[in-house]
Scaffold this active site. Structure first.
Site, PDB file in Angstrom:
ATOM      1  N   ARG A  63      14.256  -1.734  19.865  1.00 41.41           N
ATOM      2  CA  ARG A  63      12.854  -2.970  19.974  1.00 41.41           C
ATOM      3  C   ARG A  63      11.605  -1.700  19.678  1.00 41.41           C
ATOM      4  O   ARG A  63      11.509  -0.885  19.902  1.00 41.41           O
ATOM      5  CB  ARG A  63      12.880  -3.691  20.431  1.00 41.41           C
ATOM      6  N   LEU A  68      18.979   9.426  30.217  1.00 37.33           N
ATOM      7  CA  LEU A  68      20.429  10.340  30.346  1.00 37.33           C
ATOM      8  C   LEU A  68      21.436   8.754  31.626  1.00 37.33           C
ATOM      9  O   LEU A  68      20.387   8.982  32.755  1.00 37.33           O
ATOM     10  CB  LEU A  68      20.440  10.919  30.651  1.00 37.33           C
ATOM     11  N   LYS A 107       8.677   8.427  39.164  1.00 37.02           N
ATOM     12  CA  LYS A 107       8.377   8.128  40.827  1.00 37.02           C
ATOM     13  C   LYS A 107       7.132   6.907  40.461  1.00 37.02           C
ATOM     14  O   LYS A 107       7.721   6.075  41.760  1.00 37.02           O
ATOM     15  CB  LYS A 107       6.569   9.171  40.206  1.00 37.02           C
ATOM     16  N   GLU A 154      10.803  10.876  24.609  1.00 40.98           N
ATOM     17  CA  GLU A 154      12.263  10.921  26.528  1.00 40.98           C
ATOM     18  C   GLU A 154      12.572  10.075  26.577  1.00 40.98           C
ATOM     19  O   GLU A 154      13.106   9.046  27.141  1.00 40.98           O
ATOM     20  CB  GLU A 154      10.375  10.067  27.419  1.00 40.98           C
ATOM     21  N   GLY A 205       6.825  15.964  31.429  1.00 39.72           N
ATOM     22  CA  GLY A 205       5.926  14.844  30.525  1.00 39.72           C
ATOM     23  C   GLY A 205       4.795  14.399  31.468  1.00 39.72           C
ATOM     24  O   GLY A 205       4.037  15.723  32.417  1.00 39.72           O
ATOM     25  N   THR A 236      13.003  10.160  33.244  1.00 40.98           N
ATOM     26  CA  THR A 236      13.320  10.284  31.157  1.00 40.98           C
ATOM     27  C   THR A 236      13.012  12.268  30.751  1.00 40.98           C
ATOM     28  O   THR A 236      11.743  12.904  31.513  1.00 40.98           O
ATOM     29  CB  THR A 236      11.750   9.851  30.124  1.00 40.98           C
ATOM     30  N   ASP A 290      -0.240   4.849   1.346  1.00 42.01           N
ATOM     31  CA  ASP A 290      -0.764   5.826   1.542  1.00 42.01           C
ATOM     32  C   ASP A 290      -0.124   5.179   3.106  1.00 42.01           C
ATOM     33  O   ASP A 290      -1.214   4.683   3.577  1.00 42.01           O
ATOM     34  CB  ASP A 290      -1.144   6.751   1.543  1.00 42.01           C
ATOM     35  N   ASP A 325       0.961  -1.170   0.024  1.00 44.65           N
ATOM     36  CA  ASP A 325       0.497  -0.058  -0.216  1.00 44.65           C
ATOM     37  C   ASP A 325       1.076   1.632  -0.032  1.00 44.65           C
ATOM     38  O   ASP A 325       2.281   0.789   0.330  1.00 44.65           O
ATOM     39  CB  ASP A 325      -1.221  -0.036   1.182  1.00 44.65           C
TER      40      ASP A 325
END
Ligand code: ADP
Ligand code: RBF
Ligand code: MG
Length: 412
Positions: A365, A343, A275, A340, A269, A281, A17, A15
Protein backbone atom coordinates in the site's frame (compact mmCIF):
# COMPACT_ATOMS: atom_id res chain seq x y z
CA UNK A 1 -17.49 5.47 -11.60
CA UNK A 2 -17.26 7.79 -8.58
CA UNK A 3 -19.69 10.71 -8.23
CA UNK A 4 -16.95 13.24 -8.94
CA UNK A 5 -16.30 11.72 -12.35
CA UNK A 6 -19.65 11.64 -14.11
CA UNK A 7 -18.08 11.69 -17.57
CA UNK A 8 -16.61 8.52 -18.95
CA UNK A 9 -12.96 8.91 -19.76
CA UNK A 10 -12.05 7.84 -23.28
CA UNK A 11 -8.56 9.31 -23.69
CA UNK A 12 -5.48 9.64 -21.50
CA UNK A 13 -2.87 12.40 -21.64
CA UNK A 14 0.39 11.86 -19.82
CA UNK A 15 3.03 14.26 -18.62
CA UNK A 16 6.64 13.09 -18.99
CA UNK A 17 9.08 14.52 -16.43
CA UNK A 18 8.34 13.42 -12.89
CA UNK A 19 5.36 11.40 -14.12
CA UNK A 20 6.84 8.80 -16.46
CA UNK A 21 10.55 9.48 -15.97
CA UNK A 22 12.43 10.41 -12.84
CA UNK A 23 14.16 13.61 -13.94
CA UNK A 24 13.42 15.80 -10.94
CA UNK A 25 16.37 14.83 -8.75
CA UNK A 26 18.86 15.25 -11.57
CA UNK A 27 17.37 18.63 -12.47
CA UNK A 28 17.49 19.72 -8.81
CA UNK A 29 21.13 18.72 -8.56
CA UNK A 30 22.32 20.31 -11.80
CA UNK A 31 20.25 23.49 -11.68
CA UNK A 32 20.99 23.89 -7.97
CA UNK A 33 24.75 23.77 -8.62
CA UNK A 34 24.50 26.36 -11.41
CA UNK A 35 22.38 28.67 -9.24
CA UNK A 36 24.85 28.42 -6.39
CA UNK A 37 27.67 29.25 -8.77
CA UNK A 38 25.89 32.50 -9.65
CA UNK A 39 25.07 33.41 -6.08
CA UNK A 40 27.11 31.69 -3.40
CA UNK A 41 24.93 33.20 -0.68
CA UNK A 42 21.86 31.18 -1.68
CA UNK A 43 20.81 28.64 0.93
CA UNK A 44 19.57 25.17 0.11
CA UNK A 45 16.00 26.01 0.98
CA UNK A 46 15.66 29.03 -1.32
CA UNK A 47 17.24 27.04 -4.13
CA UNK A 48 14.83 24.17 -3.59
CA UNK A 49 11.83 26.49 -3.42
CA UNK A 50 12.92 28.30 -6.59
CA UNK A 51 13.31 25.07 -8.55
CA UNK A 52 10.16 23.45 -7.17
CA UNK A 53 8.21 26.59 -7.96
CA UNK A 54 8.77 26.15 -11.70
CA UNK A 55 8.40 22.37 -11.92
CA UNK A 56 6.30 21.46 -14.90
CA UNK A 57 7.16 24.60 -16.87
CA UNK A 58 9.13 24.78 -20.10
CA UNK A 59 12.86 25.15 -19.36
CA UNK A 60 13.14 28.73 -20.67
CA UNK A 61 9.97 29.90 -18.87
CA UNK A 62 11.21 28.33 -15.67
CA UNK A 63 14.68 29.86 -15.98
CA UNK A 64 13.14 33.31 -16.41
CA UNK A 65 11.10 32.99 -13.24
CA UNK A 66 13.96 31.57 -11.20
CA UNK A 67 16.14 34.55 -12.19
CA UNK A 68 13.38 36.97 -11.19
CA UNK A 69 12.69 35.28 -7.89
CA UNK A 70 16.32 34.90 -6.87
CA UNK A 71 17.36 38.24 -8.44
CA UNK A 72 20.31 36.60 -10.16
CA UNK A 73 22.94 38.83 -11.73
CA UNK A 74 25.79 37.95 -14.05
CA UNK A 75 28.67 36.36 -12.12
CA UNK A 76 26.90 37.31 -8.91
CA UNK A 77 28.11 40.93 -9.15
CA UNK A 78 25.60 42.99 -7.12
CA UNK A 79 25.77 45.91 -9.56
CA UNK A 80 26.13 43.79 -12.69
CA UNK A 81 23.45 43.22 -15.33
CA UNK A 82 20.77 40.62 -14.72
CA UNK A 83 21.48 37.10 -15.86
CA UNK A 84 19.30 36.23 -18.85
CA UNK A 85 17.11 33.15 -19.02
CA UNK A 86 18.95 32.07 -22.18
CA UNK A 87 22.29 32.27 -20.38
CA UNK A 88 21.07 30.29 -17.40
CA UNK A 89 19.47 27.68 -19.63
CA UNK A 90 22.61 27.35 -21.76
CA UNK A 91 24.58 26.47 -18.63
CA UNK A 92 22.13 23.96 -17.19
CA UNK A 93 21.43 22.37 -20.58
CA UNK A 94 25.03 21.49 -21.31
CA UNK A 95 25.30 19.55 -18.10
CA UNK A 96 21.84 17.98 -18.29
CA UNK A 97 22.19 16.87 -21.89
CA UNK A 98 25.26 14.91 -20.89
CA UNK A 99 23.42 13.22 -18.06
CA UNK A 100 19.87 12.35 -19.17
CA UNK A 101 21.10 8.79 -19.67
CA UNK A 102 21.11 8.42 -15.85
CA UNK A 103 17.38 8.97 -15.68
CA UNK A 104 15.11 6.05 -14.87
CA UNK A 105 11.44 5.53 -15.42
CA UNK A 106 9.11 6.23 -12.51
CA UNK A 107 7.94 3.14 -10.64
CA UNK A 108 4.76 1.95 -12.32
CA UNK A 109 5.25 3.92 -15.54
CA UNK A 110 5.82 0.93 -17.84
CA UNK A 111 2.97 -0.89 -16.12
CA UNK A 112 0.55 1.96 -16.79
CA UNK A 113 1.68 2.38 -20.40
CA UNK A 114 1.35 -1.36 -20.99
CA UNK A 115 -2.20 -1.35 -19.63
CA UNK A 116 -3.23 1.55 -21.86
CA UNK A 117 -1.65 -0.14 -24.85
CA UNK A 118 -3.17 -3.55 -24.13
CA UNK A 119 -6.64 -2.03 -24.00
CA UNK A 120 -5.99 0.35 -26.86
CA UNK A 121 -6.82 3.44 -24.84
CA UNK A 122 -5.80 6.36 -27.07
CA UNK A 123 -3.00 8.06 -25.22
CA UNK A 124 -1.00 11.24 -25.80
CA UNK A 125 2.07 12.76 -24.24
CA UNK A 126 1.93 16.45 -23.32
CA UNK A 127 5.37 17.54 -22.19
CA UNK A 128 6.94 20.95 -21.59
CA UNK A 129 10.20 19.51 -22.91
CA UNK A 130 11.10 20.91 -26.33
CA UNK A 131 11.24 18.33 -29.13
CA UNK A 132 14.99 18.71 -29.56
CA UNK A 133 15.66 17.31 -26.07
CA UNK A 134 13.06 14.59 -25.99
CA UNK A 135 15.20 11.81 -27.40
CA UNK A 136 18.12 12.82 -25.17
CA UNK A 137 15.87 12.51 -22.13
CA UNK A 138 14.69 9.09 -23.26
CA UNK A 139 18.09 7.79 -24.34
CA UNK A 140 18.04 5.00 -21.74
CA UNK A 141 14.38 4.18 -22.48
CA UNK A 142 14.04 4.53 -26.26
CA UNK A 143 10.88 2.41 -26.48
CA UNK A 144 8.97 3.99 -23.63
CA UNK A 145 6.64 6.05 -25.82
CA UNK A 146 6.44 3.52 -28.65
CA UNK A 147 2.71 3.07 -28.34
CA UNK A 148 1.73 6.60 -27.41
CA UNK A 149 -0.51 7.84 -30.23
CA UNK A 150 0.83 11.39 -30.30
CA UNK A 151 3.55 13.39 -28.65
CA UNK A 152 3.13 17.11 -27.99
CA UNK A 153 6.24 19.05 -27.01
CA UNK A 154 6.71 22.40 -25.32
CA UNK A 155 7.99 24.15 -28.44
CA UNK A 156 4.78 23.43 -30.33
CA UNK A 157 2.67 25.90 -28.35
CA UNK A 158 2.91 29.65 -27.82
CA UNK A 159 2.52 29.35 -24.07
CA UNK A 160 3.66 26.52 -21.85
CA UNK A 161 2.11 25.05 -18.67
CA UNK A 162 0.33 26.38 -16.57
CA UNK A 163 -1.32 27.61 -19.80
CA UNK A 164 -3.69 24.89 -21.11
CA UNK A 165 -2.45 25.07 -24.75
CA UNK A 166 -0.35 21.91 -24.68
CA UNK A 167 -3.26 19.85 -23.38
CA UNK A 168 -5.67 21.34 -25.90
CA UNK A 169 -3.18 20.48 -28.64
CA UNK A 170 -3.02 16.91 -27.34
CA UNK A 171 -6.83 16.67 -27.38
CA UNK A 172 -6.92 17.99 -30.93
CA UNK A 173 -4.33 15.45 -32.08
CA UNK A 174 -6.21 12.66 -30.35
CA UNK A 175 -9.33 13.83 -32.13
CA UNK A 176 -11.27 14.48 -28.91
CA UNK A 177 -14.12 16.98 -29.00
CA UNK A 178 -14.89 17.08 -25.33
CA UNK A 179 -11.82 17.79 -23.16
CA UNK A 180 -13.65 16.49 -20.10
CA UNK A 181 -13.41 12.99 -21.54
CA UNK A 182 -9.61 13.22 -21.21
CA UNK A 183 -7.82 12.13 -18.07
CA UNK A 184 -4.49 13.88 -17.50
CA UNK A 185 -1.83 12.29 -15.31
CA UNK A 186 0.50 14.96 -13.95
CA UNK A 187 3.04 15.27 -11.14
CA UNK A 188 3.29 19.06 -10.75
CA UNK A 189 0.83 21.65 -9.42
CA UNK A 190 1.41 23.83 -12.52
CA UNK A 191 0.77 20.91 -14.85
CA UNK A 192 -2.43 20.08 -12.99
CA UNK A 193 -3.48 23.72 -13.21
CA UNK A 194 -2.91 23.66 -16.98
CA UNK A 195 -4.93 20.48 -17.41
CA UNK A 196 -7.80 21.83 -15.30
CA UNK A 197 -7.77 25.03 -17.34
CA UNK A 198 -8.12 22.85 -20.44
CA UNK A 199 -11.32 21.43 -18.93
CA UNK A 200 -9.87 17.98 -18.37
CA UNK A 201 -10.00 15.49 -15.49
CA UNK A 202 -6.81 15.56 -13.51
CA UNK A 203 -5.08 12.77 -11.65
CA UNK A 204 -2.12 14.11 -9.68
CA UNK A 205 0.77 11.87 -8.72
CA UNK A 206 2.65 14.49 -6.70
CA UNK A 207 6.39 14.97 -7.02
CA UNK A 208 6.23 17.79 -4.49
CA UNK A 209 5.72 16.85 -0.86
CA UNK A 210 3.34 19.68 0.00
CA UNK A 211 0.10 18.25 -1.33
CA UNK A 212 -1.81 21.46 -0.51
CA UNK A 213 -0.27 22.93 -3.66
CA UNK A 214 -2.41 20.60 -5.76
CA UNK A 215 -5.63 21.67 -4.11
CA UNK A 216 -8.31 22.68 -6.54
CA UNK A 217 -6.37 21.55 -9.61
CA UNK A 218 -6.59 17.80 -9.16
CA UNK A 219 -9.67 15.57 -9.14
CA UNK A 220 -7.76 12.73 -7.55
CA UNK A 221 -4.39 12.41 -5.91
CA UNK A 222 -2.38 9.17 -5.86
CA UNK A 223 0.90 8.77 -4.04
CA UNK A 224 2.43 6.81 -6.91
CA UNK A 225 1.54 5.23 -10.24
CA UNK A 226 1.15 1.90 -8.42
CA UNK A 227 -1.97 3.28 -6.78
CA UNK A 228 -3.63 4.65 -9.87
CA UNK A 229 -6.90 2.81 -10.45
CA UNK A 230 -7.99 3.56 -14.02
CA UNK A 231 -11.26 1.71 -13.38
CA UNK A 232 -12.35 4.57 -11.14
CA UNK A 233 -12.44 6.63 -14.31
CA UNK A 234 -14.26 4.09 -16.41
CA UNK A 235 -10.98 2.94 -17.95
CA UNK A 236 -9.75 -0.69 -17.96
CA UNK A 237 -8.63 -2.01 -14.57
CA UNK A 238 -5.21 -3.37 -13.68
CA UNK A 239 -5.39 -7.13 -13.30
CA UNK A 240 -2.14 -7.68 -11.43
CA UNK A 241 -3.35 -6.84 -7.90
CA UNK A 242 -3.95 -9.99 -5.87
CA UNK A 243 -6.35 -10.41 -3.03
CA UNK A 244 -4.98 -11.95 0.16
CA UNK A 245 -8.17 -13.88 0.66
CA UNK A 246 -9.76 -14.36 -2.76
CA UNK A 247 -13.05 -12.50 -2.98
CA UNK A 248 -12.09 -10.14 -0.15
CA UNK A 249 -10.38 -7.15 -1.68
CA UNK A 250 -9.68 -5.53 1.71
CA UNK A 251 -6.11 -6.80 1.91
CA UNK A 252 -4.35 -6.92 -1.39
CA UNK A 253 -0.83 -6.86 -2.71
CA UNK A 254 1.00 -6.27 -5.93
CA UNK A 255 3.83 -8.67 -6.78
CA UNK A 256 6.87 -6.81 -8.14
CA UNK A 257 7.81 -7.89 -11.65
CA UNK A 258 11.47 -7.68 -10.64
CA UNK A 259 12.48 -8.24 -7.01
CA UNK A 260 14.64 -5.43 -5.66
CA UNK A 261 17.75 -6.39 -3.71
CA UNK A 262 19.41 -4.02 -1.28
CA UNK A 263 22.29 -4.31 1.16
CA UNK A 264 24.07 -2.05 3.59
CA UNK A 265 24.89 -1.43 7.22
CA UNK A 266 22.03 -0.73 9.64
CA UNK A 267 22.05 2.97 10.51
CA UNK A 268 20.39 5.06 13.23
CA UNK A 269 16.95 6.37 12.36
CA UNK A 270 14.81 8.91 14.18
CA UNK A 271 14.78 6.69 17.28
CA UNK A 272 10.99 6.44 17.21
CA UNK A 273 10.29 2.92 15.99
CA UNK A 274 10.74 0.89 19.15
CA UNK A 275 10.12 3.75 21.58
CA UNK A 276 6.93 5.28 20.19
CA UNK A 277 5.41 2.47 18.16
CA UNK A 278 6.87 -0.66 19.72
CA UNK A 279 7.95 -1.53 16.19
CA UNK A 280 11.71 -1.49 15.63
CA UNK A 281 12.82 -0.83 12.07
CA UNK A 282 16.38 -1.43 10.91
CA UNK A 283 17.12 1.58 8.74
CA UNK A 284 19.37 1.51 5.68
CA UNK A 285 21.17 4.59 4.39
CA UNK A 286 19.28 5.79 1.29
CA UNK A 287 22.15 7.60 -0.47
CA UNK A 288 24.19 4.57 -1.60
CA UNK A 289 20.95 2.75 -2.50
CA UNK A 290 19.49 5.54 -4.61
CA UNK A 291 18.94 3.38 -7.69
CA UNK A 292 17.17 0.60 -5.82
CA UNK A 293 15.19 3.03 -3.67
CA UNK A 294 14.01 4.98 -6.73
CA UNK A 295 12.90 1.78 -8.42
CA UNK A 296 10.26 1.46 -5.70
CA UNK A 297 7.44 3.94 -5.22
CA UNK A 298 7.22 5.24 -1.66
CA UNK A 299 5.08 2.75 0.20
CA UNK A 300 4.90 -0.45 2.19
CA UNK A 301 6.49 -3.68 0.93
CA UNK A 302 7.16 -7.25 1.99
CA UNK A 303 10.09 -9.55 1.37
CA UNK A 304 12.99 -11.36 2.98
CA UNK A 305 15.78 -9.99 5.13
CA UNK A 306 19.00 -11.33 6.55
CA UNK A 307 21.29 -9.64 9.01
CA UNK A 308 24.82 -10.44 10.06
CA UNK A 309 23.80 -10.40 13.70
CA UNK A 310 23.83 -14.17 13.93
CA UNK A 311 25.44 -16.82 11.82
CA UNK A 312 22.96 -16.89 8.92
CA UNK A 313 23.31 -20.68 8.72
CA UNK A 314 22.09 -21.04 12.31
CA UNK A 315 18.54 -22.12 12.85
CA UNK A 316 16.56 -18.94 13.41
CA UNK A 317 19.40 -16.85 11.99
CA UNK A 318 17.50 -15.96 8.90
CA UNK A 319 16.51 -15.14 6.34
CA UNK A 320 13.64 -13.51 8.17
CA UNK A 321 10.32 -12.32 6.86
CA UNK A 322 10.12 -8.56 6.76
CA UNK A 323 7.66 -5.79 6.07
CA UNK A 324 9.11 -2.42 5.24
CA UNK A 325 8.32 1.18 4.73
CA UNK A 326 10.14 3.31 2.18
CA UNK A 327 9.42 7.01 1.90
CA UNK A 328 8.76 10.04 4.03
CA UNK A 329 6.48 8.72 6.79
CA UNK A 330 3.67 11.26 6.29
CA UNK A 331 2.46 10.68 9.85
CA UNK A 332 5.70 12.22 11.07
CA UNK A 333 6.28 14.40 8.00
CA UNK A 334 9.92 13.40 7.71
CA UNK A 335 12.16 15.66 5.66
CA UNK A 336 14.30 12.69 4.63
CA UNK A 337 13.37 9.53 2.80
CA UNK A 338 13.94 6.37 4.83
CA UNK A 339 14.18 2.68 4.06
CA UNK A 340 13.05 0.82 7.17
CA UNK A 341 12.26 -2.87 7.41
CA UNK A 342 10.68 -4.42 10.46
CA UNK A 343 12.12 -7.90 10.66
CA UNK A 344 9.40 -10.27 11.82
CA UNK A 345 11.68 -12.06 14.25
CA UNK A 346 12.59 -11.55 17.91
CA UNK A 347 16.18 -10.41 18.31
CA UNK A 348 18.06 -10.31 21.57
CA UNK A 349 19.10 -6.69 21.03
CA UNK A 350 20.18 -4.06 18.55
CA UNK A 351 22.30 -4.76 15.50
CA UNK A 352 23.37 -1.28 14.38
CA UNK A 353 26.29 -1.21 11.88
CA UNK A 354 25.75 -4.87 10.99
CA UNK A 355 25.15 -5.65 7.35
CA UNK A 356 21.53 -6.08 6.37
CA UNK A 357 20.35 -7.65 3.11
CA UNK A 358 16.87 -7.30 1.70
CA UNK A 359 14.98 -8.90 -1.13
CA UNK A 360 11.82 -6.90 -1.74
CA UNK A 361 9.09 -8.90 -3.48
CA UNK A 362 5.76 -7.16 -3.26
CA UNK A 363 3.97 -3.91 -2.68
CA UNK A 364 1.17 -3.62 -0.14
CA UNK A 365 0.00 0.00 0.00
CA UNK A 366 1.05 3.65 -0.17
CA UNK A 367 2.32 5.42 2.92
CA UNK A 368 -0.61 7.01 4.67
CA UNK A 369 -1.36 9.57 7.29
CA UNK A 370 -3.34 8.53 10.35
CA UNK A 371 -5.32 10.49 12.93
CA UNK A 372 -3.76 8.68 15.86
CA UNK A 373 -0.54 6.86 16.59
CA UNK A 374 -2.66 3.89 17.60
CA UNK A 375 -4.17 3.71 14.11
CA UNK A 376 -0.71 3.80 12.54
CA UNK A 377 0.50 1.00 14.81
CA UNK A 378 -2.60 -1.09 14.10
CA UNK A 379 -2.10 -0.67 10.39
CA UNK A 380 1.56 -1.67 10.55
CA UNK A 381 0.59 -4.84 12.42
CA UNK A 382 -1.91 -5.63 9.70
CA UNK A 383 0.81 -5.04 7.08
CA UNK A 384 2.88 -7.62 8.97
CA UNK A 385 0.03 -10.12 8.71
CA UNK A 386 -0.27 -9.47 4.99
CA UNK A 387 3.50 -9.97 4.66
CA UNK A 388 3.42 -13.27 6.57
CA UNK A 389 0.59 -14.64 4.47
CA UNK A 390 2.26 -13.62 1.21
CA UNK A 391 5.66 -14.98 2.20
CA UNK A 392 4.09 -18.36 2.92
CA UNK A 393 3.01 -18.61 -0.72
CA UNK A 394 5.43 -20.68 -2.77
CA UNK A 395 6.07 -17.90 -5.28
CA UNK A 396 7.47 -15.68 -2.50
CA UNK A 397 8.65 -18.38 -0.06
CA UNK A 398 11.17 -19.66 -2.59
CA UNK A 399 13.04 -16.36 -2.52
CA UNK A 400 14.18 -17.13 1.04
CA UNK A 401 16.78 -19.32 -0.67
CA UNK A 402 18.17 -16.41 -2.69
CA UNK A 403 21.95 -16.70 -2.15
CA UNK A 404 22.17 -12.89 -2.24
CA UNK A 405 20.65 -12.81 1.22
CA UNK A 406 23.34 -14.78 3.03
CA UNK A 407 26.43 -15.26 0.86
CA UNK A 408 29.45 -13.88 2.68
CA UNK A 409 27.27 -12.28 5.32
CA UNK A 410 29.37 -12.14 8.48
CA UNK A 411 29.04 -10.08 11.67
CA UNK A 412 31.41 -7.14 12.16
P1 ADP B 1 16.04 3.81 14.70
O1 ADP B 1 15.18 4.99 14.61
O2 ADP B 1 17.47 4.12 15.05
O3 ADP B 1 15.94 2.92 13.50
P2 ADP B 1 14.31 1.97 16.06
O4 ADP B 1 13.58 2.28 17.31
O5 ADP B 1 13.54 1.87 14.79
O6 ADP B 1 15.48 2.98 15.95
O7 ADP B 1 15.08 0.64 16.35
C1 ADP B 1 15.66 -0.06 15.30
C2 ADP B 1 16.82 -0.93 15.75
O8 ADP B 1 16.35 -1.98 16.58
C3 ADP B 1 17.40 -1.58 14.54
O9 ADP B 1 18.41 -0.79 13.97
C4 ADP B 1 17.95 -2.88 15.11
O10 ADP B 1 19.28 -2.67 15.54
C5 ADP B 1 17.09 -3.16 16.31
N1 ADP B 1 16.10 -4.25 16.12
C6 ADP B 1 15.82 -5.18 17.04
N2 ADP B 1 14.87 -6.03 16.62
C7 ADP B 1 14.52 -5.62 15.37
C8 ADP B 1 13.60 -6.12 14.41
N3 ADP B 1 12.83 -7.19 14.65
N4 ADP B 1 13.50 -5.47 13.24
C9 ADP B 1 14.24 -4.39 12.99
N5 ADP B 1 15.13 -3.87 13.84
C10 ADP B 1 15.30 -4.49 15.05
N1 RBF C 1 4.71 5.83 8.55
C1 RBF C 1 3.72 6.63 8.09
O1 RBF C 1 3.77 7.83 8.32
N2 RBF C 1 2.68 6.15 7.38
C2 RBF C 1 2.56 4.82 7.11
O2 RBF C 1 1.61 4.44 6.45
C3 RBF C 1 3.56 3.95 7.59
N3 RBF C 1 3.49 2.61 7.36
C4 RBF C 1 4.48 1.79 7.83
C5 RBF C 1 4.41 0.43 7.57
C6 RBF C 1 5.41 -0.44 8.01
C7 RBF C 1 5.29 -1.89 7.70
C8 RBF C 1 6.49 0.07 8.76
C9 RBF C 1 7.57 -0.85 9.25
C10 RBF C 1 6.56 1.43 9.02
C11 RBF C 1 5.57 2.30 8.55
N4 RBF C 1 5.62 3.68 8.80
C12 RBF C 1 4.65 4.50 8.32
C13 RBF C 1 6.85 4.25 9.31
C14 RBF C 1 6.88 4.52 10.76
O3 RBF C 1 6.32 5.81 10.93
C15 RBF C 1 8.34 4.51 11.12
O4 RBF C 1 8.80 3.20 11.06
C16 RBF C 1 8.60 5.09 12.48
O5 RBF C 1 8.36 6.46 12.45
C17 RBF C 1 10.03 4.87 12.90
O6 RBF C 1 10.91 5.60 12.10
MG1 MG D 1 14.09 2.52 12.58
Amino acid sequence: MPPWAPVKITHVILDLDGTLINTEQLVDEVVGAVLRKHDASLDTKSIRNAIEGVRGMRPLDGSRIIIENLKLRKDGAADGPALTAEELLAETEVELNGRWGEVNTMPGAERLLALLRRHEVPTALATSTPAKYLSAKLVSHPNLLEHVACVCTGDEVRRGKPDPSIFLLAAERLGVDDPSSCLVVEDTPLGCQAAKAAGMRVLAVPSIQNHDLYGGHADELCRSLYDVDPARWGLPAFDDWRELVPGMSLDRYLPLTTPIRMRGPVVKGFGRGSKMLGIPTANLDVAPLKLQADALAPGIYFGWAAVAKEDPRDVGGGPHRMVMSIGWNPFFDNAKKTIEPWLLHEFGGDFYDQELRLNVLGYIRPEANFTTLEDLVKRIHRDAEVAKTCLALEEFAKHADDPFLVEGLVPN
